[in-house]
Design a protein around this motif. Structure first.
Motif, PDB file in Angstrom:
ATOM      1  N   SER A   1       0.825  -1.201   0.000  1.00 40.29           N
ATOM      2  CA  SER A   1       0.000   0.000   0.000  1.00 40.29           C
ATOM      3  C   SER A   1       0.862   1.255   0.000  1.00 40.29           C
ATOM      4  O   SER A   1       1.870   1.339   0.706  1.00 40.29           O
ATOM      5  CB  SER A   1      -0.895   0.007   1.241  1.00 40.29           C
ATOM      6  OG  SER A   1      -1.496   1.270   1.416  1.00 40.29           O
ATOM      7  N   TYR A   2       0.461   2.230  -0.788  1.00 36.39           N
ATOM      8  CA  TYR A   2       1.191   3.491  -0.864  1.00 36.39           C
ATOM      9  C   TYR A   2       0.964   4.343   0.384  1.00 36.39           C
ATOM     10  O   TYR A   2       1.692   5.306   0.615  1.00 36.39           O
ATOM     11  CB  TYR A   2       0.767   4.275  -2.103  1.00 36.39           C
ATOM     12  CG  TYR A   2       1.320   3.714  -3.393  1.00 36.39           C
ATOM     13  CD1 TYR A   2       2.370   4.349  -4.064  1.00 36.39           C
ATOM     14  CD2 TYR A   2       0.813   2.542  -3.939  1.00 36.39           C
ATOM     15  CE1 TYR A   2       2.883   3.832  -5.238  1.00 36.39           C
ATOM     16  CE2 TYR A   2       1.322   2.015  -5.115  1.00 36.39           C
ATOM     17  CZ  TYR A   2       2.358   2.662  -5.758  1.00 36.39           C
ATOM     18  OH  TYR A   2       2.869   2.133  -6.931  1.00 36.39           O
ATOM     19  N   PHE A   3      -0.037   3.979   1.180  1.00 33.75           N
ATOM     20  CA  PHE A   3      -0.397   4.775   2.344  1.00 33.75           C
ATOM     21  C   PHE A   3      -0.080   4.119   3.679  1.00 33.75           C
ATOM     22  O   PHE A   3       0.018   4.790   4.695  1.00 33.75           O
ATOM     23  CB  PHE A   3      -1.892   5.094   2.320  1.00 33.75           C
ATOM     24  CG  PHE A   3      -2.307   6.005   1.195  1.00 33.75           C
ATOM     25  CD1 PHE A   3      -1.874   7.319   1.137  1.00 33.75           C
ATOM     26  CD2 PHE A   3      -3.152   5.546   0.190  1.00 33.75           C
ATOM     27  CE1 PHE A   3      -2.275   8.165   0.114  1.00 33.75           C
ATOM     28  CE2 PHE A   3      -3.568   6.378  -0.837  1.00 33.75           C
ATOM     29  CZ  PHE A   3      -3.120   7.704  -0.882  1.00 33.75           C
ATOM     30  N   ASP A   4       0.068   2.776   3.714  1.00 29.10           N
ATOM     31  CA  ASP A   4       0.299   2.154   5.029  1.00 29.10           C
ATOM     32  C   ASP A   4       1.139   0.876   4.978  1.00 29.10           C
ATOM     33  O   ASP A   4       1.190   0.133   5.954  1.00 29.10           O
ATOM     34  CB  ASP A   4      -1.029   1.870   5.725  1.00 29.10           C
ATOM     35  CG  ASP A   4      -1.836   0.754   5.057  1.00 29.10           C
ATOM     36  OD1 ASP A   4      -1.372   0.183   4.046  1.00 29.10           O
ATOM     37  OD2 ASP A   4      -2.940   0.458   5.553  1.00 29.10           O
ATOM     38  N   GLN A   5       1.778   0.560   3.855  1.00 28.94           N
ATOM     39  CA  GLN A   5       2.686  -0.579   3.714  1.00 28.94           C
ATOM     40  C   GLN A   5       1.989  -1.935   3.727  1.00 28.94           C
ATOM     41  O   GLN A   5       2.641  -2.970   3.703  1.00 28.94           O
ATOM     42  CB  GLN A   5       3.765  -0.563   4.815  1.00 28.94           C
ATOM     43  CG  GLN A   5       4.571   0.729   4.843  1.00 28.94           C
ATOM     44  CD  GLN A   5       5.432   0.861   6.086  1.00 28.94           C
ATOM     45  OE1 GLN A   5       5.067   0.401   7.149  1.00 28.94           O
ATOM     46  NE2 GLN A   5       6.568   1.509   5.957  1.00 28.94           N
ATOM     47  N   GLY A   6       0.643  -1.957   3.753  1.00 23.38           N
ATOM     48  CA  GLY A   6      -0.081  -3.212   3.819  1.00 23.38           C
ATOM     49  C   GLY A   6      -0.070  -3.974   2.510  1.00 23.38           C
ATOM     50  O   GLY A   6       0.081  -3.401   1.430  1.00 23.38           O
ATOM     51  N   ASP A   7      -0.266  -5.305   2.588  1.00 22.92           N
ATOM     52  CA  ASP A   7      -0.287  -6.161   1.416  1.00 22.92           C
ATOM     53  C   ASP A   7      -1.727  -6.426   0.990  1.00 22.92           C
ATOM     54  O   ASP A   7      -2.677  -6.176   1.731  1.00 22.92           O
ATOM     55  CB  ASP A   7       0.429  -7.474   1.718  1.00 22.92           C
ATOM     56  CG  ASP A   7       0.933  -8.162   0.459  1.00 22.92           C
ATOM     57  OD1 ASP A   7       0.632  -7.670  -0.639  1.00 22.92           O
ATOM     58  OD2 ASP A   7       1.616  -9.194   0.586  1.00 22.92           O
ATOM     59  N   TYR A   8      -1.887  -6.993  -0.216  1.00 26.95           N
ATOM     60  CA  TYR A   8      -3.222  -7.214  -0.777  1.00 26.95           C
ATOM     61  C   TYR A   8      -4.044  -8.232   0.005  1.00 26.95           C
ATOM     62  O   TYR A   8      -5.272  -8.213  -0.015  1.00 26.95           O
ATOM     63  CB  TYR A   8      -3.112  -7.667  -2.242  1.00 26.95           C
ATOM     64  CG  TYR A   8      -2.604  -9.075  -2.423  1.00 26.95           C
ATOM     65  CD1 TYR A   8      -3.482 -10.145  -2.590  1.00 26.95           C
ATOM     66  CD2 TYR A   8      -1.240  -9.344  -2.417  1.00 26.95           C
ATOM     67  CE1 TYR A   8      -3.008 -11.442  -2.743  1.00 26.95           C
ATOM     68  CE2 TYR A   8      -0.764 -10.631  -2.569  1.00 26.95           C
ATOM     69  CZ  TYR A   8      -1.654 -11.677  -2.736  1.00 26.95           C
ATOM     70  OH  TYR A   8      -1.194 -12.950  -2.881  1.00 26.95           O
TER      71      TYR A   8
END
Length: 552
Positions: free
Chosen positions: A156-163
């Motif tokens: 994620s571009y906003f929180d580093q989370g994955d899909y």
């Protein structure tokens, strides 16, 4: 006479010291890599997306019509960073270990990185962005010659989370965690900020520098800042078919493709825009608006880097090269593996996890056939811009036929860097590429390499030799042959009419494969991670249109 002799001795001593120790006169090098950017996704290659900074570099520098990557991110980065074919560097498949040296999934010690060689020539080495060629705790930027690095992989571009809602993908600066507060940053900006910071610090030094600026944009997830998205509201209401025609006309006008060039045939599973419902069109349009915003923001970041370069007085002595790691993608996150289980909120926002899918990538890869991961031109063709004031003639467009393996010899020749015969008790792999400087400086229109170029990725194989391009796509072993000088859209397979060419190039392919350690993919396919198996299958299937069943 004594005064004259003394003056001559002092002058000679100063000149000798300068020749041996003055590295400040060496040119700086900035290598910018975009992620999942199609051939026509910037203005200088036919796009409507606002990319004024890249367009300026193109206007003031050189563009190549033909520059090749390795069709997918990790193998491309391995070749780009080492000057080796990806198998020779250890990343023959992807960033996964398939159980043999050519497929270990990270750069081996025998393949020296650009940073390792340039550092030995007196350069400060800097990196910001995506790396994707390390494994087992080995071959991270700080271990492979970079003095300073900000590592930020896809997520994620906003929180580093994955899909899939899995663990966050933390950033690292110089090998140490670099924490960020979710929702308080945008990944593209973080990468830019570090590049600018490194240049600002470097400006106080007398040493030349090499900066590897590897943006994650515009790779999915489709996430962008509201002010950037707003610029493109309504711009894509016409759909991908009309957009492709529009870009193709502009490419002819720019001279990127010939006046008599022919578009590739339309994939059977690209939707007919006119048959989509209003809701379906609205959801597809929103995807491309966000994708354009992501490219726009990357270009803004490149502008900041160029401004800092000028501010520090180093712009006149810097080579800047811009490329993409592969063609625009075909993957659909809804169908890949278990789907994008983390996908809430409108496309573009912090909770969304969408990809543009084949339909818009069909326009992104104008005028070529296919997508990322294929060895058709749409998978392996990259825009290429080179800018070097006073050295490169402004407004130049050349054929080129360059490849990733050519960047290392180019940089080493430019920097006066000797490629070591031995490095830390290791004998490095020889460099297979050719310097691009004769093309960049206008002495040649294309690389004179004297041998073919080769590709292999998950069983997809190709050879390029002069006007001929031989290829096969897994699981098929049938060779296709195209005259890409006259049919770069790959619309006419002429293999049956040219058995001698097919025989000659297929023999050359198998000789190359043996040399670099590439094997028949069927012998290692069972070691492929399930996520990647699903990824390959998803590309071959019909893409489900948002809002309802697909309409052909």
């Amino acid at each position: 006479m004594k005064k004259v002799l003394t003056l001559l001795l002092i002058t000679a001593a100063i000149n000798g010291y300068a020749q041996n120790n003055n590295t400040s006169s060496k040119p700086n090098i900035i290598l910018i890599l975009a992620d999942d950017l199609g051939y026509s996704d910037i203005g200088a290659y036919g796009s409507e997306i606002k990319t004024p900074n890249l367009d300026r570099l193109a206007t003031e520098g050189l563009r190549l019509k033909e520059f090749y990557n390795n069709s997918i991110c990790a193998p491309t980065r391995a070749s780009l960073l080492t000057g080796q074919y990806q198998h020779k560097a250890g990343v023959g498949y992807f960033a996964n270990d398939l159980g043999s040296p050519a497929y270990q999934g990270y750069i081996n010690q025998e393949s020296l990185t650009l940073a390792e060689v340039l550092k030995g020539a007196g350069y400060t080495t800097l990196m910001a962005g995506k790396w994707h060629v390390s494994g087992k705790g080995l071959s991270f930027p700080w271990q492979r010659g970079f003095d300073h690095s900000l590592l930020s992989e896809n997520g994620s571009y906003f929180d580093q989370g994955d899909y899939n809602g899995g663990p966050k993908r933390p950033y690292f600066e110089d090998g140490k965690p670099y924490p960020l507060e979710a929702g308080k940053y945008y990944q593209t900006d973080v990468i830019t900020e570090h590049a600018v910071k490194y240049l600002d610090e470097q400006g106080k030094d007398k040493k030349p520098f090499f900066l590897y600026l590897a943006y994650t944009a515009p790779h999915w997830p489709l996430q962008a800042l509201p002010e950037d998205i707003a610029k493109y509201k309504g711009r894509y209401d016409k759909g991908w078919d009309d957009l492709r025609k529009e870009r193709f006309a502009k490419q002819k006008e720019l001279g990127i493709v010939g006046k008599d060039a022919v578009l590739s045939n339309k994939d059977a599973d690209i939707y007919d825009w006119s048959r989509l419902s209003y809701d379906q069109r609205s959801q597809w349009t929103a995807k491309m608006e966000v994708f354009a915003a992501m490219v726009d923001r990357m270009d803004q970041g490149i502008g900041q880097v160029l401004d800092k370069l000028k501010q520090t007085g180093q712009d006149k002595n810097t080579l800047v090269i811009f490329i993409s790691d592969n063609g625009a993608p075909a993957e659909d996150l809804i169908k890949w593996h278990n789907g994008a289980t983390r996908n809430t909120g409108p496309v573009g926002t912090i909770g969304s996890y969408e990809s543009q899918g084949k339909n818009w990538s069909y326009a992104s890869n104008t005028p070529f056939l296919a997508f990322k991961d294929y060895v058709y031109e749409g998978g392996i063709s990259s825009p290429f811009i080179a800018w070097y004031p006073s050295k490169i003639k402004p407004g130049t467009i050349s054929k080129g036929t360059g490849h990733l393996i050519d960047l290392a010899p180019t940089f080493y020749e430019l920097a006066g860097a000797a490629y070591p015969k031995k490095y830390k008790d290791i004998v490095p792999n020889a460099l297979p590429g050719k310097s691009l400087l004769p093309v960049l400086y206008g002495q040649d229109n294309e690389v004179k390499r004297g041998e073919p170029l080769f590709w292999e990725r998950a069983g997809n194989r190709a050879v390029r030799d002069g006007k001929w391009k031989l290829e096969s796509h897994y699981p098929s072993y049938t060779w296709e042959l195209y005259d890409v000088e006259n049919d770069r859209g790959e619309t006419r397979d002429v293999a049956r009419q040219n058995h001698d060419v097919v025989s000659r190039l297929s023999i050359a392919y198998f000789q190359w494969a043996k040399k670099v350690g590439s094997v028949d993919f069927s012998t290692i396919e069972d070691r492929e991670p399930q996520t990647m198996k699903d990824y390959r299958k998803s590309k071959l299937q019909d893409v489900v249109a948002p809002g309802g069943p697909g309409l052909q």
